[in-house]
Design a protein around this motif. Structure first.
Motif, mmCIF file in Angstrom:
data_model
loop_
_atom_site.group_PDB
_atom_site.id
_atom_site.type_symbol
_atom_site.label_atom_id
_atom_site.label_comp_id
_atom_site.label_asym_id
_atom_site.label_seq_id
_atom_site.Cartn_x
_atom_site.Cartn_y
_atom_site.Cartn_z
ATOM 1 N N THR A 196 42.367 5.745 -34.387
ATOM 2 C CA THR A 196 42.061 4.808 -35.461
ATOM 3 C C THR A 196 43.359 4.521 -36.190
ATOM 4 O O THR A 196 44.380 5.170 -35.950
ATOM 5 C CB THR A 196 41.047 5.419 -36.444
ATOM 6 O OG1 THR A 196 41.616 6.622 -36.995
ATOM 7 C CG2 THR A 196 39.738 5.768 -35.735
ATOM 8 N N SER A 238 42.745 10.983 -33.872
ATOM 9 C CA SER A 238 41.965 9.867 -33.351
ATOM 10 C C SER A 238 42.807 8.606 -33.238
ATOM 11 O O SER A 238 43.797 8.434 -33.936
ATOM 12 C CB SER A 238 40.763 9.602 -34.271
ATOM 13 O OG SER A 238 39.903 10.719 -34.326
ATOM 14 N N GLY A 245 40.246 3.104 -31.554
ATOM 15 C CA GLY A 245 39.214 3.082 -32.575
ATOM 16 C C GLY A 245 38.171 4.168 -32.434
ATOM 17 O O GLY A 245 37.188 4.193 -33.173
ATOM 18 N N SER A 246 38.380 5.104 -31.507
ATOM 19 C CA SER A 246 37.356 6.116 -31.243
ATOM 20 C C SER A 246 37.582 7.369 -32.067
ATOM 21 O O SER A 246 38.697 7.719 -32.416
ATOM 22 C CB SER A 246 37.349 6.482 -29.754
ATOM 23 O OG SER A 246 38.590 7.059 -29.402
ATOM 24 N N GLU A 247 36.482 8.050 -32.373
ATOM 25 C CA GLU A 247 36.518 9.373 -32.972
ATOM 26 C C GLU A 247 36.470 10.377 -31.826
ATOM 27 O O GLU A 247 35.600 10.300 -30.953
ATOM 28 C CB GLU A 247 35.314 9.580 -33.901
ATOM 29 C CG GLU A 247 35.271 8.630 -35.082
ATOM 30 C CD GLU A 247 36.279 8.978 -36.141
ATOM 31 O OE1 GLU A 247 36.877 10.068 -36.045
ATOM 32 O OE2 GLU A 247 36.476 8.183 -37.062
#
Length: 202
Positions: A146, A144, A178-180
């Motif tokens: 993140t 991810s 910042g995405s899953e």
């Protein structure tokens, strides 16, 4: 609480689910007991069967009923490509795109020093051993975007950088920061796979 130890135990058991607090767990428990006891029995049976039957694939570490999962054992998959993801949900998201023909390695997590999760906790040695054994031409880092996912991708890229002939790529930035991965739309994932780039950028 209800005053019944059995109901209290059910509520506490439901609280183990992510994002489920005391009130939500209580609503779920009361709904199952009042409106859907047959569903509660199916849920209990399915959970028990899954816990007893499902294991980790010895090659890619995803969930499977067999020692080797169907993706790893399929002769139609390109064994020279290895896509590294954090969870089985991420693997499933990529599979739904239909854009990736290779095989996978599932970390079952990501590096998070603040939470005490280090390389040993996500099986990086097993990943490195698999790549070093030969046969893999490209490792695709699909963690991810993140801070923890980026740290994990960087650590893997550093660990693989001295393997001769190996190309290490990262999903393109079509996947939002910042995405899953499991929540990203399939078209974006497919585009990111097609536009992956070599190396890891910080």
């Amino acid at each position: 609480m209800s005053g019944s130890s059995s109901v209290d135990s059910l509520v506490e058991a439901l609280r183990c689910l992510p994002g489920v607090g005391a009130k939500s767990a209580q609503r779920m428990a009361f709904h199952l007991l009042q409106h859907d006891r047959a569903g509660a029995r199916r849920l209990a049976q399915s959970l028990a069967e899954a816990v007893d039957a499902i294991q980790h694939c010895v090659l890619c570490h995803t969930f499977t009923h067999e020692e080797v999962c169907s993706l790893c054992s399929s002769p139609r998959r390109d064994a020279t490509k290895l896509c590294v993801v954090e969870t089985p949900a991420d693997l499933a998201a990529i599979e739904r795109t239909g854009a990736y023909p290779g095989r996978y390695f599932v970390l079952m997590g990501r590096l998070s020093p603040l939470d005490g999760i280090g390389p040993k906790n996500i099986g990086l040695k097993k990943l490195f051993d698999r790549v070093q054994a030969g046969g893999v031409a490209e490792v695709i880092l699909a963690t991810s975007f993140t801070a923890e996912g980026e740290t994990t991708a960087h650590c893997i890229a550093e660990g693989l950088k001295n393997i001769e002939g190996l190309v290490v790529t990262r999903l393109a930035r079509g996947v939002p920061m910042g995405s899953e991965l499991e929540y990203v739309d399939l078209g974006t994932i497919a585009h990111a796979l097609l536009d992956r780039h070599r190396g890891h950028t910080s």
